[in-house]
Design a protein around this motif. Sequence first.
Motif, PDB file in Angstrom:
ATOM      1  N   GLY A 328      31.910  76.458  23.797  1.00  0.00           N
ATOM      2  CA  GLY A 328      31.385  75.128  24.058  1.00  0.00           C
ATOM      3  C   GLY A 328      30.324  74.732  23.053  1.00  0.00           C
ATOM      4  N   SER A 329      29.251  74.120  23.551  1.00  0.00           N
ATOM      5  CA  SER A 329      28.209  73.598  22.670  1.00  0.00           C
ATOM      6  C   SER A 329      26.899  74.337  22.902  1.00  0.00           C
ATOM      7  N   PRO A 330      26.116  74.554  21.837  1.00  0.00           N
ATOM      8  CA  PRO A 330      24.821  75.216  22.034  1.00  0.00           C
ATOM      9  C   PRO A 330      23.840  74.352  22.806  1.00  0.00           C
ATOM     10  N   GLN A 331      23.905  73.021  22.621  1.00  0.00           N
ATOM     11  CA  GLN A 331      22.996  72.161  23.365  1.00  0.00           C
ATOM     12  C   GLN A 331      23.364  72.095  24.852  1.00  0.00           C
ATOM     13  N   GLY A 332      24.625  72.366  25.163  1.00  0.00           N
ATOM     14  CA  GLY A 332      25.056  72.413  26.562  1.00  0.00           C
ATOM     15  C   GLY A 332      24.975  73.805  27.151  1.00  0.00           C
ATOM     16  N   ARG A 333      24.507  74.759  26.332  1.00  0.00           N
ATOM     17  CA  ARG A 333      24.387  76.172  26.716  1.00  0.00           C
ATOM     18  C   ARG A 333      25.728  76.772  27.144  1.00  0.00           C
ATOM     19  N   THR A 334      26.790  76.298  26.497  1.00  0.00           N
ATOM     20  CA  THR A 334      28.113  76.856  26.759  1.00  0.00           C
ATOM     21  C   THR A 334      28.714  77.493  25.507  1.00  0.00           C
ATOM     22  N   ALA A 335      27.975  77.500  24.387  1.00  0.00           N
ATOM     23  CA  ALA A 335      28.403  78.253  23.216  1.00  0.00           C
ATOM     24  C   ALA A 335      28.290  79.745  23.524  1.00  0.00           C
ATOM     25  N   PHE A 336      29.142  80.553  22.898  1.00  0.00           N
ATOM     26  CA  PHE A 336      29.256  81.978  23.211  1.00  0.00           C
ATOM     27  C   PHE A 336      28.526  82.801  22.152  1.00  0.00           C
ATOM     28  N   PHE A 337      27.511  83.567  22.594  1.00  0.00           N
ATOM     29  CA  PHE A 337      26.649  84.325  21.690  1.00  0.00           C
ATOM     30  C   PHE A 337      26.720  85.825  21.963  1.00  0.00           C
ATOM     31  N   THR A 338      26.245  86.588  20.986  1.00  0.00           N
ATOM     32  CA  THR A 338      26.121  88.039  21.161  1.00  0.00           C
ATOM     33  C   THR A 338      24.790  88.417  21.789  1.00  0.00           C
ATOM     34  N   THR A 339      23.872  87.479  21.913  1.00  0.00           N
ATOM     35  CA  THR A 339      22.574  87.704  22.555  1.00  0.00           C
ATOM     36  C   THR A 339      22.365  86.607  23.602  1.00  0.00           C
ATOM     37  N   PRO A 340      21.560  86.874  24.642  1.00  0.00           N
ATOM     38  CA  PRO A 340      21.445  85.897  25.733  1.00  0.00           C
ATOM     39  C   PRO A 340      20.575  84.699  25.371  1.00  0.00           C
ATOM     40  N   TYR A 341      20.842  83.590  26.065  1.00  0.00           N
ATOM     41  CA  TYR A 341      19.998  82.401  25.965  1.00  0.00           C
ATOM     42  C   TYR A 341      18.618  82.714  26.528  1.00  0.00           C
ATOM     43  N   LEU A 342      17.612  82.111  25.956  1.00  0.00           N
ATOM     44  CA  LEU A 342      16.244  82.294  26.448  1.00  0.00           C
ATOM     45  C   LEU A 342      16.005  81.517  27.733  1.00  0.00           C
TER      46      LEU A 342
END
Length: 575
Positions: A328-342
């Motif tokens: 998804g989108s990083p601004q929507g917090r639906t982008a997929f990362f190797t580290t967690p969202y803050l």
Amino acid sequence: MLINFKYNKMRSKLSLLLLFIALVSCKDKITNPADAIYFGGDIITMEGNEAKYAEALAVKDGKILFVGSKVEAEKFQGDETEMKNLEGKTLLPGFIDPHSHFMSSLAMNSQANCQPAPAGQGNSVEGIVNSLQKLQADKKIPDGEMIMGYGYDDNAMPNGVLLNRDDLDKAFPNNPVMVIHVSMHGVVMNSKAMALYNINDKTPTVPGGIIVRKPGTNEPYGLIMEMSYLPIFAAMPKPSVETQLSQLKEGQMLYAEAGVTTAQEGATHMGEVSLLERGAKENKLFIDVISYPMFTEMDTLFKVYPPKDFGKYNNHFKLGGIKITIDGSPQGRTAFFTTPYLTGGPGGEKNWYGEPSFSQDEANQLLKRIYDAGLQSTFHANGDAAIDMCIKAHEFASAENPTKDRRTTIIHGQFSREDQLDKFLEYKIIPSFYTEHTYFFADTHIKNRGLEQASFISPMKMAITKGLRPTNHTDFNVVPIDQMFVIWSAVNRISRNGIVIGADERISPYEALQAITTNAAYQYFEENSKGSLKEGKLADLVILDKNPIKVDVMVIKDIKVFETIKEGKTIYKKK
């Protein structure tokens, strides 16, 4: 004998005189006259990695006839040739849009602008409701009919007060209402709209989807995103085909006013492909539109448009390849990362990394099917874990030939790591970055991901240094179609709050121009016909009131498009 000699001598002189007159006449008569010759301003050819200028450019039959000195260009000046004095303005190749959603342009006048400032007044629930109410009044939308808005950005809302179902129910008790998220990957609906789509407390959250619930209950309350949103998007009310066909001109003009002569429809559904094809057949397209149908449409699509039909224009319409959405989108917090969202997930999830749209194996098989059909693929991927998935899928699907020139494109690729840029170069993968996030969403990324990672979003400079040819896009209508702002954001990387975001990744104005001319043409396999001013290429041109290479970098965004020319014909001219 003497008389005969004198006669022959006189006849020879007369023949030479007639020959001289004939030669002069031939010289005056232009055998290949230009339709138009442009001169009198900065003409930037975009040939090579440094700015090169020409004194004049000649156009004939929709193509560039000559580029060079004014004296040489004038050799193509015939009786009907238009001499176009630029009067100090700047001439460039027409801008090529590396990624946007062209079909969104058709609905702009029928939806409320709910974007936050400076694009709209959607910085609060009140501002969003006001925009929706204004649309209802202006369009005289009666009770019972759908009211739609676009551009809702939950990150721009004050004090964490987000738009929810109750807000929309209170303001619009008699109408279904839908407000599309700024990422275009989700929506907030009121109760009447939810009922239309059978969204209720028994609706499950599918893998890769997000449904924000009312606190303490299972009732859908706010954003519905990603895979949970796709069925809603597919079933959204659309104007009739005839209405959409009539809107094609209006949509194209949004692009033409920005100097764009080639646009992308970056996530096309089957009905939209059919509409664009019909529009092309009826000669309603006057800019080039390249469509990338969604991976979800392949079975239906290939029955009507087999792979052999891709990659070639028909009256300005071309099927470019297949779009795969990984996250998804990083601004929507639906982008997929190797580290967690803050900040956790959009639904309050803890230790949240985001989620992919599907598994790695599914991504592998999807891409293999596309490669086996000989087609180009564009991936939507934002988070670094999603980009890892793209690289692994490419390695799997490439039949042990990962360096073949397929021009697979990572759309957005914002949080690419340096090691991933190295893989892009090795595998000839093209990153299409999105530097406008450094302005519109930088504060959100800093909050969600931290300053260090946010400062490396859309790493244009490093990509160029490594030898890649990145492009840069608007993702319209996530943000407005404004190519001068695209250039400005890549050169300055300044946030809404005036803070430089990743100074090391700033690029020169010329490099920023390459990203929407020569590099974009390369992305589309069109480098032999577009992207630079060269004899034989299409006369796709844009005239700017100032030269973006020569002005102060902070005022690049204020440069105006004066005229847009597609294949030698003016399609927009500033009044």
